[in-house]
Write a protein that holds these residues in place. Structure first.
Motif, PDB file in Angstrom:
ATOM      1  N   TYR A   9       2.280  11.329 -10.185  1.00 55.20           N
ATOM      2  CA  TYR A   9       2.974  10.084 -10.205  1.00 55.20           C
ATOM      3  C   TYR A   9       3.789   9.754 -11.278  1.00 55.20           C
ATOM      4  CZ  TYR A   9      -0.734   8.556  -7.040  1.00 55.20           C
ATOM      5  OH  TYR A   9      -1.477   8.385  -5.892  1.00 55.20           O
ATOM      6  N   ILE A  13      -0.910   3.354 -12.421  1.00 56.24           N
ATOM      7  CA  ILE A  13      -0.863   2.081 -11.845  1.00 56.24           C
ATOM      8  C   ILE A  13      -2.181   1.713 -11.701  1.00 56.24           C
ATOM      9  CG2 ILE A  13       1.054   2.426 -10.398  1.00 56.24           C
ATOM     10  CD1 ILE A  13      -0.927   2.633  -7.885  1.00 56.24           C
ATOM     11  N   HIS A  21       1.277  -7.113 -10.236  1.00 56.89           N
ATOM     12  CA  HIS A  21       1.915  -6.062  -9.223  1.00 56.89           C
ATOM     13  C   HIS A  21       2.441  -4.847 -10.027  1.00 56.89           C
ATOM     14  CE1 HIS A  21       3.687  -5.319  -5.369  1.00 56.89           C
ATOM     15  NE2 HIS A  21       4.741  -4.944  -5.959  1.00 56.89           N
ATOM     16  N   LYS A  22       1.867  -3.703  -9.487  1.00 62.70           N
ATOM     17  CA  LYS A  22       2.331  -2.390 -10.149  1.00 62.70           C
ATOM     18  C   LYS A  22       2.804  -1.521  -8.946  1.00 62.70           C
ATOM     19  CE  LYS A  22      -1.804  -3.380 -12.595  1.00 62.70           C
ATOM     20  NZ  LYS A  22      -3.020  -2.982 -13.273  1.00 62.70           N
ATOM     21  N   LYS A  23       3.434  -0.689  -9.196  1.00 63.72           N
ATOM     22  CA  LYS A  23       4.173   0.275  -8.247  1.00 63.72           C
ATOM     23  C   LYS A  23       4.428   1.610  -9.037  1.00 63.72           C
ATOM     24  CE  LYS A  23       7.003  -2.714  -5.323  1.00 63.72           C
ATOM     25  NZ  LYS A  23       8.483  -2.744  -4.901  1.00 63.72           N
ATOM     26  N   SER A  24       4.203   2.975  -8.396  1.00 58.78           N
ATOM     27  CA  SER A  24       4.570   4.037  -8.804  1.00 58.78           C
ATOM     28  C   SER A  24       4.971   4.986  -7.894  1.00 58.78           C
ATOM     29  CB  SER A  24       3.493   4.676  -9.396  1.00 58.78           C
ATOM     30  OG  SER A  24       3.606   5.926  -9.812  1.00 58.78           O
ATOM     31  N   ILE A  71       5.652   5.823  -2.508  1.00 52.51           N
ATOM     32  CA  ILE A  71       5.503   4.600  -3.154  1.00 52.51           C
ATOM     33  C   ILE A  71       4.277   3.866  -3.147  1.00 52.51           C
ATOM     34  CG2 ILE A  71       6.458   2.529  -4.285  1.00 52.51           C
ATOM     35  CD1 ILE A  71       9.316   3.620  -3.385  1.00 52.51           C
ATOM     36  N   GLN A  72       3.553   4.097  -4.250  1.00 49.68           N
ATOM     37  CA  GLN A  72       2.141   3.300  -3.926  1.00 49.68           C
ATOM     38  C   GLN A  72       2.236   2.241  -4.764  1.00 49.68           C
ATOM     39  OE1 GLN A  72      -1.425   5.356  -5.604  1.00 49.68           O
ATOM     40  NE2 GLN A  72      -2.076   5.195  -3.432  1.00 49.68           N
ATOM     41  N   SER A  73       1.728   1.126  -4.475  1.00 47.18           N
ATOM     42  CA  SER A  73       1.739  -0.147  -5.153  1.00 47.18           C
ATOM     43  C   SER A  73       0.305  -0.671  -5.090  1.00 47.18           C
ATOM     44  CB  SER A  73       2.843  -1.161  -4.524  1.00 47.18           C
ATOM     45  OG  SER A  73       2.556  -1.541  -3.142  1.00 47.18           O
ATOM     46  N   TYR A  74       0.036  -1.604  -5.833  1.00 45.18           N
ATOM     47  CA  TYR A  74      -1.353  -2.375  -6.321  1.00 45.18           C
ATOM     48  C   TYR A  74      -0.921  -3.635  -6.335  1.00 45.18           C
ATOM     49  CZ  TYR A  74      -5.446  -3.776  -8.440  1.00 45.18           C
ATOM     50  OH  TYR A  74      -6.558  -4.232  -8.839  1.00 45.18           O
ATOM     51  N   ASN A  75      -1.363  -4.668  -5.487  1.00 46.24           N
ATOM     52  CA  ASN A  75      -1.089  -5.996  -5.649  1.00 46.24           C
ATOM     53  C   ASN A  75      -2.385  -6.860  -5.190  1.00 46.24           C
ATOM     54  OD1 ASN A  75       0.019  -8.600  -5.777  1.00 46.24           O
ATOM     55  ND2 ASN A  75       1.661  -8.275  -4.133  1.00 46.24           N
ATOM     56  N   ASP A  81       0.733   2.277   0.463  1.00 42.35           N
ATOM     57  CA  ASP A  81       1.409   3.614   0.175  1.00 42.35           C
ATOM     58  C   ASP A  81       2.171   3.942   1.342  1.00 42.35           C
ATOM     59  OD1 ASP A  81       1.690   6.109  -0.620  1.00 42.35           O
ATOM     60  OD2 ASP A  81      -0.395   6.950  -0.217  1.00 42.35           O
TER      61      ASP A  81
END
Length: 141
Positions: A9, A13, A21-24, A71-75, A81
């Motif tokens: 990564y 995240i 909101h986080k992205k990696s 790109i994986q994101s957490y919201n 993903d």
């Protein structure tokens, strides 16, 4: 079907930060193995416009290697993903034709060839997709 990948990564995240909101971005070398088979399956076929039915068994081993990007994101506990990748696969396959049945001209002709053909093929693959999940949280005491 077994698939393993080692993700690298661009940033973490899942650390406890204040943002919602986080992205990696990530890249991931991938190794895949797949075993496919069917036994005594009958398929309808046409030779010279006449129907035939062929009963066969097939065994296939597929080994692949590739590279994935995503790109994986957490919201708000929702994880998405988006990913894509490419690579090469090698397939070894063995097909045994057990029976050929031809019901034309009022005659029922059955042939039992019991022939086996083996094949090895190499081919590229492209993977595109979206994975979605959610985080399970424990209640804080």
């Amino acid at each position: 079907n077994l698939k393993t990948e080692f993700r690298i990564y661009s940033r973490e995240i899942n650390s406890p930060q204040k943002t919602d909101h986080k992205k990696s971005f990530y890249y991931a070398p991938q190794l895949t193995y797949k075993f496919c088979f069917y036994k005594d399956q009958t398929f309808g076929m046409h030779y010279s416009g006449l129907p035939h039915y062929q009963t066969e068994s097939k065994y296939s081993h597929i080994l692949g290697i590739g590279i994935m990007f995503g790109i994986q994101s957490y919201n708000h506990r929702l994880i998405t993903d988006w990913y894509g990748g490419l690579g090469f696969r090698c397939r070894t396959m063995s097909v045994t034709i057990n029976k050929i049945y031809s019901p034309y001209d009022g005659r029922n002709t059955i042939i039992y060839p019991n022939t086996t053909s083996d094949d090895v093929s190499f081919y590229p693959f492209v993977n595109l997709g979206l994975r979605m999940g959610f985080e399970l949280k424990k209640k804080q005491l």
